[in-house]
Design an enzyme around this catalytic site. Structure first.
Site, PDB file in Angstrom:
ATOM      1  CE  LYS A 178      -2.899   0.979   5.318  1.00  0.00           C
ATOM      2  NZ  LYS A 178      -2.781   0.692   3.967  1.00  0.00           N
ATOM      3  CB  SER A 225      -0.925  -0.090   1.196  1.00  0.00           C
ATOM      4  OG  SER A 225      -0.223   0.035   2.337  1.00  0.00           O
TER       5      SER A 225
END
Ligand code: ADP
Length: 803
Positions: A728, A685
């Protein structure tokens, strides 16, 4: 005191024959007399000058000794006292020896003995004998000391008396008079005239006396020791017997086996199990009671009999009560509670259908274990926990065969034994941390435990008889789904417990943790207060975590300090505020994550997910003149390295569009670095983050410091979906980020993101890296050309929030 006469004259004196006694000059002697003649002699001398000649008879048995029956050397003594003794005419006499004398001949025998005596003077040591005499004195004194130490009844002053004297005759006579020598030996010393001779005789007697005494002592010690040992053993055996009796144990293996048979019968076991246990009890009967094997069998039978074969608790599933309980014990966690209530409802309707196993997944300290405990309470089941973290061997789960020394059942059976019911709620903590190496695979054993097709007859290696686990309610916990073996994960119904926001942590602390810790530390509202700003202080500056475990620990630490102030310093109430945290816990341990102070070139905020929650990490890229080397530093995993390579390839293919020298990969060195912490980071990511940092560094365009991003990219620049969005974004929120770029495909996941976070952050979906670049890169300085692609207006965030 008698003076030694140089030329002695014969004197006639009354004589007393002594039996078994020898008197020495200067010594005092007490004795009893009974013979007619002796009594008369004593009575007579008492009326005259009290002098009497004492001579020892050679044989004690002779009643009326003649001259030959007497030794020819004796001692002239003074009678100090005579008293009538209790029995008959006997007298007790006290005499003191004056000088040594010879018996020349008997003068008369009636009415008592009279004899002509001649003083028999002693001789001093000759000059040639002086050294020998000295040496002998020392020897004799040493031997006497030893003698006294071996015969403890010897009075101390007697020893000292002998030791301080320097007169060899006195020493010889004194010692000879006070130790039990034979009459002949004493007489020999009395007769000897030279000091050397007397000391020699005495030394040899003492030596043999000492030998005898030490031998006696030795024998005594040994006898005593063996008596002590026998007594001790007897005492211990008796005790053991009584204890065994108290416990209802008997030494007799037949009785013992009989007791086992009865217990086995009481359990109403399935046939196979019963037969097996019977067989073992049978074997026990044939073994001697204290054999090693007997011990093993006894241990086995006891363990088996302790298992709750037929003991179970009754479920009482009342959804309303369960909901209340969950709400009471846990703040927030709405979705989790709902899922749990659904599971309970299904159980209530279809108790026989053994469905999925619940797996609670989330960072440490978010309440997985404690929610499981509440579920057990809500269902009315016993609760047991097995920690699977670090379990490497199958035998940990399934036990060792009982032929191994020290074998035991595995953790599952142990937990069942501990629970005391065959349908407890069993928490399998940290299934993701279960090791599996090539030798042994505990996860296959776990699979059998969890598989409803197999677990009705779970076989532990130690127990050997199948145990039915199908009624057990299993709940697993994990931090990270990706490390749970796939076949296990397949059987699990995953419920995620997300990280807590600052506000949630505050509420949990205020409503639950504080009260819990205060109670644990004996504090009440009267004696202790933790102000709200202190709780916020703890959350912001003293802990950094997704859950509340450290927060709870810190509150515990503050409670302890308060305890100390109350008990140690007599405080009546302790109030801790945000301002006084420093005094109790020292300097702040963390500062809030903050974006960089300025927009920088080549510095981009990335968002990462780790098993302990979300984290913001800054990717740095530096470009230097060079020869096309790419260097990656900071603990990066392989996937991350590949993402970096993909990003470089993508930029090469678009170099011209971005106004980058197409040969940058040949004439520039690129250094990529991820500074934050030493936690290894991996996963795809970071693709967009790396690309943005590279473009920024290569074009010299600063990146907006209040933007953070996450997303995987393809070689063509497409942005792909990522996981862990909630964690996140929470990290971005904590760091004060205003805009977060997310893959367009992740838009539906925004539903999971905490409302507080959604409020504070603009989300911009991107399906191509260009959207990312346009949003993140700052317009170039005035006067410099702005490239077409980067010049487009950024995407409108409103469009996103409307979704
Ligand atoms: P985990 O098993 O997820 O690592 P724990 O269950 O051990 O976490 O939780 C740590 C502590 O935090 C426990 O004392 C627990 O009661 C408390 N706790 C966690 N979440 C909550 C919550 N939502 N409400 C109340 N207490 C909580």
């Amino acid at each position: 005191m008698h003076e030694i006469n140089n030329r002695p004259e014969p004197i006639v004196l009354p004589l007393l024959a002594m039996r078994g006694l020898v008197l020495f000059p200067k010594m005092v002697l007490h004795f009893e007399v009974g013979r007619e003649k002796s009594i008369k002699a004593l009575q007579d001398v008492m009326e005259k000058d009290r002098r009497i000649f004492l001579v020892t008879q050679k044989d004690v048995r002779v009643e009326d000794p003649d001259e030959r029956a007497l030794f020819h050397v004796g001692v002239v003594a003074e009678v100090k006292q005579i008293v009538k003794s209790g029995s008959g005419n006997n007298l007790r006499v006290l005499v003191e020896g004056l000088y040594r004398a010879k018996l020349r001949h008997l003068v008369d025998t009636e009415p008592y003995y009279t004899a002509e005596t001649l003083e028999f003077p002693l001789r001093e040591a000759r000059p040639s004998e002086l050294n020998t005499c000295d040496a002998l004195m020392r020897t004799v004194k040493d031997l006497f000391e030893e003698y006294c130490s071996l015969s403890p009844k010897m009075p101390k002053d007697m020893v000292i008396n002998a030791l301080i004297s320097e007169d060899p005759h006195y020493v010889a006579e004194y010692i000879a008079a006070n130790i039990p020598l034979r009459i002949e030996e004493k007489q020999e010393i009395l007769i000897a005239t030279s000091p050397v001779k007397r000391l020699e005789l005495l030394a040899s007697y003492l030596e043999s006396e000492n030998d005898i005494l030490s031998l006696e002592k030795d024998i005594y010690d040994r006898v005593k020791e063996s008596i002590d040992k026998n007594q001790r053993e007897y005492y211990l055996r008796e005790q053991m017997r009584v204890i065994q009796e108290e416990l209802g144990e008997s030494d007799n293996p037949v009785d013992e086996a009989q007791q086992y048979f009865e217990k086995i019968d009481q359990l109403a076991l399935p046939d196979e199990a019963r037969e097996k246990l019977y067989k073992e009890a049978d074997r026990l009967m044939k073994l001697p009671s204290n054999s090693h094997e007997g011990g093993v069998i006894r241990g086995y039978l006891d363990t088996c009999l302790e298992l709750p074969w037929n003991k179970s608790t009754k479920d009482k599933i009342d959804l309303q009560k369960a909901e209340k309980l969950l709400d009471k014990e846990h703040y927030g966690l709405q979705r989790v509670k709902e899922r749990i209530l659904e599971v309970l409802a299904t159980r209530a309707l279809a108790p026989d259908i053994k469905g999925q196993i619940i797996c609670l997944v989330g960072p440490p300290g978010v309440g997985k274990t404690s929610i499981a405990r509440s579920i057990a309470k809500a269902m009315g089941r016993k609760y047991v926990r097995i920690s699977l973290g670090g379990v490497r061997d199958e035998s940990d789960i399934r036990g060792h065969r009982k032929t191994y020394i020290g074998a035991m059942p595995g953790r599952i059976i142990n937990a069942i034994k501990l629970a005391g019911s065959n349908n407890p709620l069993m928490l399998l903590d940290e299934v993701d941390k279960m090791g599996n190496d090539f030798r042994d695979d505990p996860s296959s054993a776990m699979l059998e435990v969890l598989d409803s097709e197999q677990n009705f007859a779970f076989r532990d290696h130690y127990i050997e008889i199948p145990f039915d686990l199908s009624e057990v309610f299993f709940i697993a916990t994990a931090n990270d789904l990706s490390t749970i073996p796939a076949p296990l994960l397949d059987r699990m119904d995953v419920i995620e417990l997300p990280s807590y926001t600052r506000e949630e942590k505050f509420q949990i602390a205020k409503r639950h943790l504080l009260a819990k810790q205060m109670k644990k530390h004996g504090l009440t509202a009267k004696t202790f207060r933790l102000a709200d700003d202190a709780i916020y202080g703890l959350i912001d500056f003293y802990t950094r975590e997704s859950g509340v475990r450290k927060l709870e620990r810190e509150i515990g630490a503050l409670c302890r300090k308060a305890d100390r102030e109350i008990v140690g310093k007599g405080a009546s109430r302790v109030v801790i505020t945000g301002a006084s945290l420093y005094d109790y816990l020292g300097p702040k341990r963390f500062r809030p994550d903050e974006p960089a102070e300025r927009d920088e070139i080549g510095l981009v905020n990335g968002l990462a997910w780790t098993s302990v929650g979300g984290e913001m990490l800054q990717v740095e890229v530096a470009v230097m003149e060079g020869s096309g080397k790419v260097e990656l530093t900071g603990s990066l995993g392989d996937v991350m390295k590949e993402s970096a390579k993909a990003a470089i390839s993508y930029i090469r293919s678009r170099a011209q569009e971005y106004g980058i020298d197409p040969n940058f990969y040949k004439n520039k060195d690129i250094h990529i670095h991820l500074p934050e912490g030493a936690v290894p980071k991996d996963g795809p990511s970071a693709g967009v983050t790396l690309t943005t940092a590279l473009v920024s560094a290569l074009t010299g365009t600063p990146v907006r410091r209040d933007v953070a991003m996450t997303g995987e990219i393809t070689l063509r620049g497409r942005v792909l979906a990522i996981g862990g969005l909630r964690e996140k974004t929470m990290a971005a929120y904590r760091a004060g980020i205003k805009t977060v770029l997310i893959p367009k495909e992740n838009l539906p996941d925004l539903y999971e993101v905490d409302p507080v976070v959604k409020e504070a952050i603009r989300f911009i979906p991107a399906d191509h890296v260009e959207t990312v670049l346009q949003t993140a890169l700052c317009p170039r300085e005035e006067g410099k050309e702005i490239h077409a692609v980067l010049k487009k207006a950024p995407a409108k965030p409103e469009a996103v929030l409307a979704q």
